[in-house]
Scaffold this active site. Structure first.
Site, PDB file in Angstrom:
ATOM      1  N   HIS A 142      38.483  32.010  27.763  1.00  8.88           N
ATOM      2  CA  HIS A 142      37.942  31.742  29.781  1.00  8.88           C
ATOM      3  C   HIS A 142      38.704  31.035  30.416  1.00  8.88           C
ATOM      4  O   HIS A 142      38.595  29.950  29.706  1.00  8.88           O
ATOM      5  CB  HIS A 142      36.419  31.943  29.230  1.00  8.88           C
ATOM      6  CG  HIS A 142      35.595  31.758  30.568  1.00  8.88           C
ATOM      7  ND1 HIS A 142      35.364  31.280  31.257  1.00  8.88           N
ATOM      8  CD2 HIS A 142      34.990  33.061  30.960  1.00  8.88           C
ATOM      9  CE1 HIS A 142      34.637  31.530  32.778  1.00  8.88           C
ATOM     10  NE2 HIS A 142      34.160  33.066  32.536  1.00  8.88           N
ATOM     11  N   ASP A 219      32.789  26.265  23.075  1.00  8.66           N
ATOM     12  CA  ASP A 219      32.783  26.404  23.887  1.00  8.66           C
ATOM     13  C   ASP A 219      31.366  27.816  23.897  1.00  8.66           C
ATOM     14  O   ASP A 219      31.878  28.772  23.127  1.00  8.66           O
ATOM     15  CB  ASP A 219      33.349  27.946  24.719  1.00  8.66           C
ATOM     16  CG  ASP A 219      33.363  28.370  25.577  1.00  8.66           C
ATOM     17  OD1 ASP A 219      31.930  28.305  26.352  1.00  8.66           O
ATOM     18  OD2 ASP A 219      34.118  28.616  26.454  1.00  8.66           O
ATOM     19  N   GLN A 222      28.709  32.225  24.858  1.00 10.94           N
ATOM     20  CA  GLN A 222      28.616  33.096  24.633  1.00 10.94           C
ATOM     21  C   GLN A 222      27.848  33.727  23.300  1.00 10.94           C
ATOM     22  O   GLN A 222      27.547  34.160  23.049  1.00 10.94           O
ATOM     23  CB  GLN A 222      29.581  34.536  24.702  1.00 10.94           C
ATOM     24  CG  GLN A 222      30.539  35.333  25.698  1.00 10.94           C
ATOM     25  CD  GLN A 222      29.258  35.181  27.476  1.00 10.94           C
ATOM     26  OE1 GLN A 222      28.338  35.839  26.722  1.00 10.94           O
ATOM     27  NE2 GLN A 222      29.669  34.857  28.552  1.00 10.94           N
ATOM     28  N   LYS A 245      22.687  32.444  30.607  1.00  7.92           N
ATOM     29  CA  LYS A 245      23.781  33.040  29.145  1.00  7.92           C
ATOM     30  C   LYS A 245      22.304  32.883  28.194  1.00  7.92           C
ATOM     31  O   LYS A 245      22.546  34.146  27.699  1.00  7.92           O
ATOM     32  CB  LYS A 245      24.781  33.291  29.088  1.00  7.92           C
ATOM     33  CG  LYS A 245      25.964  33.094  29.794  1.00  7.92           C
ATOM     34  CD  LYS A 245      27.026  33.041  29.621  1.00  7.92           C
ATOM     35  CE  LYS A 245      28.405  32.479  31.038  1.00  7.92           C
ATOM     36  NZ  LYS A 245      28.748  33.857  31.786  1.00  7.92           N
ATOM     37  N   CYS A 383      37.733  36.730  33.759  1.00  2.87           N
ATOM     38  CA  CYS A 383      37.977  35.510  33.522  1.00  2.87           C
ATOM     39  C   CYS A 383      38.583  34.830  32.558  1.00  2.87           C
ATOM     40  O   CYS A 383      38.152  33.926  32.173  1.00  2.87           O
ATOM     41  CB  CYS A 383      36.713  34.296  33.984  1.00  2.87           C
ATOM     42  SG  CYS A 383      35.691  34.718  35.520  1.00  2.87           S
TER      43      CYS A 383
END
Ligand code: 7TS
Length: 425
Positions: A142, A219, A222, A245, A383
């Protein structure tokens, strides 16, 4: 179930325990936003990768802060401030449990994943990167795991190196290993791709990076909501996540960092609540994690994130994961059966993200037509422009699922896409 869970079960010589029962209809009643119509049709929400809907427990926690415990934290003896501080620190413990950090002092509250990555790039990166050093990322990141590294590379003279992705949207361990050199100082990698759904082979990537003497930032934007995480089992040095999220409020997230690293790192921002003492000559900083939490934070957002984690824990992350995996399999079947639909991202290990293009229609037209049918999806580059470039497309349409989605939601998407095909095909 992720391969890591399967491997762990196989290594233990046991079949994995059946996930606890998951009653999606009961879960749906916890999410008031689902109880509405859009354009006269019942809402079908398939945009959870952008932000997840919030359960009533989270809404109540946020309302509770503003309607009862409305005070600043860490700075007053009055009861309201004590209650707000207790709620805030309870949320820190909830995040610690959720990521399985060894200590709550290793959890820094942020605005979200983006701020967590910028914090590491600016604090650790500026202090440690030198001319000629390398920062290794992958081709499926991302923008928020690309741009902060470009910024710090520009400031320090370090270089960005990118491990490619395959046609199916996977990152191969050999391709990462081949780019690890004695100049690689940090590997920054997604746990799960937002544009493709790919779950990355984190453990071997982290082991290889450590063998090469590099740190690893994950990261988890998600990954945290859909596959969960155990930072001690993974061994990563930093892990960034976004509360929104994870079914929590927007504007609150967390960064895990290994204590020894955090203690060495300089503050990222200066201000109130991050100091021990201030004179015009010298300022002494507070201990971690407070050293990295300057100013009045998003108190209600953080407390709401804590409530979201407690909600997820009560449901069972594994049960939600199994529910979403079944929906992904069904959704893949439904989409592949529609003429002219091509799924982008076919990794063997995926979460419930269905990115696709249609020969007949531009993704923005797809998004508009399915919206008129009550189906909310995201269209665009998500993104992740380099991912789009990799597949020579400008955009995809993306249906991303959450724990409240059902087979009926997929069927509604299928019907709406058939309508697109009829209009444009
Ligand atoms: N990393 C990944 C993998 C993401 O998917 C996102 C947001 C971020 C970082 C940034 O998270 P933030 O909470 O700090 O903004 N992804 C998306 C998306 O897929 N659609 O909208 C936002």
């Amino acid at each position: 179930m992720t391969p890591a869970l399967r491997q762990a079960a196989a290594a233990a010589g046991a079949e994995p325990a059946a996930p606890p029962a998951f009653d999606v209809e009961r879960v749906r009643r916890d999410f008031p936003a689902l109880d509405q119509t859009v354009h006269g049709k019942p809402l079908v929400y398939l945009d959870s990768a952008a932000t997840a809907l919030k359960p009533q427990a989270v809404i109540d926690a946020v309302t509770g802060v503003y309607s009862r415990d409305c005070a600043n934290i860490h700075r007053a003896v009055h009861l309201l401030s004590q209650r707000a501080t207790a709620g805030y620190e309870r949320a820190r413990e909830a995040v610690r449990r959720f990521v399985n950090a060894g200590s709550a002092d290793e959890i820094i509250f942020t605005r979200g994943t983006t701020e967590g990555i910028n914090l590491v790039a600016q604090s650790w990166g500026r202090a440690n990167l030198r001319e000629g050093d390398e920062v290794l990322i992958t081709g499926l990141e991302h923008h928020s795991n690309i741009v902060p590294w470009q910024l710090v590379c520009g400031q320090t003279g370090a270089h960005l190196v990118v491990a490619p992705i395959t046609d199916d949207g996977e990152v191969r361990l050999e391709d990462v290993k081949a780019r690890l050199t004695d100049r690689t100082k940090i590997v920054a990698v997604a746990q799960v791709s937002n544009a493709l759904g790919t779950v990355l082979p984190l453990r071997p990537i982290i082991d290889a990076a450590h063998d090469a003497g590099a740190l690893v930032l994950v990261d988890g934007a998600q990954g945290a909501p859909h596959v969960g995480v155990d930072v001690q089992a993974l061994g990563c040095d930093f892990y960034a996540l976004s509360g929104h999220k994870l079914y929590g409020p927007t504007g609150a997230g967390a960064l895990f960092g290994k204590r020894a690293l955090l203690e060495e790192m300089p503050p990222y921002q200066g201000g109130g609540d991050m100091i021990l003492s201030v004179t015009f000559e010298e300022t002494l900083y507070a201990e971690v994690p407070h050293k990295f939490e300057a100013g009045t934070p998003n108190i209600a957002g953080v407390i709401g994130m804590g409530a979201a984690i407690e909600y997820l824990e009560a449901l069972g992350v594994q049960a939600a994961e199994a529910h979403e995996a079944a929906l992904l399999a069904y959704g893949t079947e439904v989409l592949e059966a529609i003429p002219g639909v091509r799924i982008v991202g076919k990794a063997r290990d995926k979460v419930a993200v269905l990115s696709f293009v249609m020969d007949a229609a531009h993704p923005h037209d797809i998004g508009t037509i399915v919206d008129a049918e009550g189906v909310a999806i995201r269209t665009g580059h998500h993104c992740a422009q380099p991912v789009m470039e990799r597949y020579c497309i400008a955009a995809t349409a993306r249906a991303s699922l959450g724990l409240y989605n059902t087979r009926e939601d997929i069927d509604a998407l299928g019907r709406a896409l058939t309508r697109v095909q009829e209009m444009f095909g």
